[in-house]
Design an enzyme around this catalytic site. Structure first.
Site, PDB file in Angstrom:
ATOM      1  N   ASN A  32       0.987  -1.157   0.145  1.00 29.94           N
ATOM      2  CA  ASN A  32      -0.224   0.093  -0.066  1.00 29.94           C
ATOM      3  C   ASN A  32       0.726   1.130  -0.027  1.00 29.94           C
ATOM      4  OD1 ASN A  32      -1.713   1.879   0.568  1.00 29.94           O
ATOM      5  ND2 ASN A  32      -2.776   1.117   2.210  1.00 29.94           N
ATOM      6  N   GLU A  61      -7.968  -5.128   5.101  1.00 26.40           N
ATOM      7  CA  GLU A  61      -7.864  -4.851   3.750  1.00 26.40           C
ATOM      8  C   GLU A  61      -6.845  -5.662   3.136  1.00 26.40           C
ATOM      9  OE1 GLU A  61      -8.887  -0.360   2.945  1.00 26.40           O
ATOM     10  OE2 GLU A  61      -8.138  -0.535   4.981  1.00 26.40           O
ATOM     11  N   HIS A  67     -12.384   3.359   0.255  1.00 30.65           N
ATOM     12  CA  HIS A  67     -12.610   2.514   1.234  1.00 30.65           C
ATOM     13  C   HIS A  67     -13.315   1.097   0.900  1.00 30.65           C
ATOM     14  CE1 HIS A  67     -12.094   5.922   4.458  1.00 30.65           C
ATOM     15  NE2 HIS A  67     -10.810   5.435   4.083  1.00 30.65           N
ATOM     16  N   ARG A  89      -9.604  16.373   7.044  1.00 27.79           N
ATOM     17  CA  ARG A  89     -10.279  16.793   5.648  1.00 27.79           C
ATOM     18  C   ARG A  89     -11.652  17.092   6.221  1.00 27.79           C
ATOM     19  NH1 ARG A  89      -9.572  11.328   2.697  1.00 27.79           N
ATOM     20  NH2 ARG A  89      -8.032  10.834   3.832  1.00 27.79           N
ATOM     21  N   ARG A 103      -2.543  -2.155  -3.366  1.00 28.79           N
ATOM     22  CA  ARG A 103      -3.915  -1.134  -2.956  1.00 28.79           C
ATOM     23  C   ARG A 103      -3.700   0.045  -4.026  1.00 28.79           C
ATOM     24  NH1 ARG A 103      -4.877   3.346   0.990  1.00 28.79           N
ATOM     25  NH2 ARG A 103      -7.262   3.834   0.596  1.00 28.79           N
TER      26      ARG A 103
END
Length: 400
Positions: free
Chosen positions: A10, A383, A179, A240, A90
């Site tokens: 990732n 994940e 996600h 964010r 990913r």
């Protein structure tokens, strides 16, 4: 295929997570992190058989390449190289081009680069990780698993932006969602928990971390999600802003702010950080709130209120609801966050089981609502397991 170990990478703009995953069990044989890329203090750290190690990244050149070279040497030293069957990556944004996991070749790599304008912080870094891994493991097949792929089942009414359709046709402006691997994984685990086929199950998945999103899942498929064209939309997050009036952008530009200043403000100075004026870390927010910090208290209230509003609104996306799922670093561990969200949802009959909620933390799954009331569960996400599984499944299709 006797071996089932996959190196999962990732790759971020200044960091790189990696793990060697058993695709049958989801266990991480080796896991680690390269961080502070581009800085003198760049390091690679890893955990193997319970032991943690760290060393500085040295040498001239791209830190992504240097880190992967070190990871390759580490894997070889530990005797894991011969067990690897694939490398899974990913990749954040697949646009409308990539709707499932795909084997990487030069044309796929170029298309991932071409999608960089949709994810300028993520796709270029993902491409760097792919390039370095292809060079380091030329004989291993490489696969890309896209965050956006799970959400490609959203209907047009959910993904269409409320601006000129010409902008969608010309530039691909629409809701994509992110996600995806996390929402995919926890929904499958939730179906197992309630002993129901995933194809007949519907959930609202709530992934809360430094990045956060909600996903409505009907019959195992994503039908709506809170992140949009970029990961900036939806819930308030660590740094964010989430949803806001776009007129604020015009207002700041007219006040003399540059485009870069506005972008930085919305992406790195907002959310928990901006509202609290203190920290982007949820643990720090809760600790400061308990000590009476006004900004932290407000950040906690804004965040939990918005999470509850999204959950409630996504009920209209479903014909039935088998359960709400909390996951992600905050969703799995932050007890006060979950308690407050459930309190907001009491109008729908949700009632927290205080003892069960206390137990469902730090890697432990469980139902956190009282018996006889609607189900809310906590499921740790994995994940990397999804990336490893999907890579091996696709590899088997090539071998069959």
């Amino acid at each position: 295929m006797s071996n089932s170990f996959v190196l999962v990478i990732n790759s971020g703009s200044s960091s790189l997570k990696f793990a060697v995953i058993d695709s049958n069990t989801g266990d991480a044989v080796l896991s680690g992190l390269g961080e502070c890329f581009g800085l003198p203090e760049a390091t690679v750290s890893w955990k193997y058989e319970g032991q943690k190690s760290e060393e500085a990244i040295t040498g001239e050149g791209n830190h992504h390449e240097l880190a992967i070279k070190r990871i390759v040497a580490l894997i070889d030293t530990l005797g894991l190289t011969s067990l690897l069957v694939a490398v899974g990556h990913r990749i954040v944004h697949g646009g409308e081009k990539f709707t499932s996991t795909i084997r990487i070749d030069e044309s796929v790599l170029n298309e991932i680069r071409d999608l960089s304008e949709l994810a300028p912080l993520h796709n270029p870094a993902g491409a760097k990780g792919i390039e370095a891994a292809m060079h380091a493991f030329p004989s291993l097949p490489q696969f890309a698993v896209f965050d956006t792929a799970f959400h490609q089942t959203m209907p047009a009414k959910a993904f269409t932006s409320t601006i000129s359709n010409k902008l969608y046709k010309d530039y691909g402006i629409r809701r994509y969602g992110f996600h995806g691997t996390s929402h995919y994984f926890v929904s499958r685990e939730a179906a197992k928990m309630i002993n129901k086929p995933i194809e007949e199950s519907s959930f609202i998945s709530v992934h809360l971390g430094n990045g956060a999103s909600v996903c409505a899942i009907r019959d195992g498929k994503s039908v709506d999600t809170s992140m949009g064209f970029t990961p900036l939309a939806g819930l308030m997050m660590g740094t964010r802003c989430g949803d806001l009036d776009p007129g604020i952008i015009e207002f700041l530009l007219k006040k003399g702010w540059s485009q870069d200043e506005v972008y930085k403000e919305l992406n790195t100075n907002s959310g928990f950080m901006g509202v609290s004026g203190l920290t982007s870390d949820c643990r720090g927010i809760i600790e400061a709130m308990e000590q009476g910090h006004t900004g932290a208290t407000l950040a906690f209230q804004v965040f939990t209120y918005r999470v509850a509003k999204y959950i409630a609104s996504y009920m209209v996306s479903l014909e039935s609801l088998d359960g709400i799922i909390f996951t992600g670093g905050i969703g799995e561990n932050a007890l006060p966050i979950r308690s407050e969200v459930l309190a907001y949802l009491k109008i729908f009959g949700y009632k927290e089981d205080l003892q069960a909620n206390e137990k469902a933390r730090f890697g432990h799954a469980g139902v956190i609502t009282e018996a006889g009331t609607p189900i809310v569960m906590v499921i740790p996400t994995n994940e990397e397991f999804v990336i490893a599984q999907q890579s091996v499944e696709l590899l088997k299709s090539y071998c069959s």
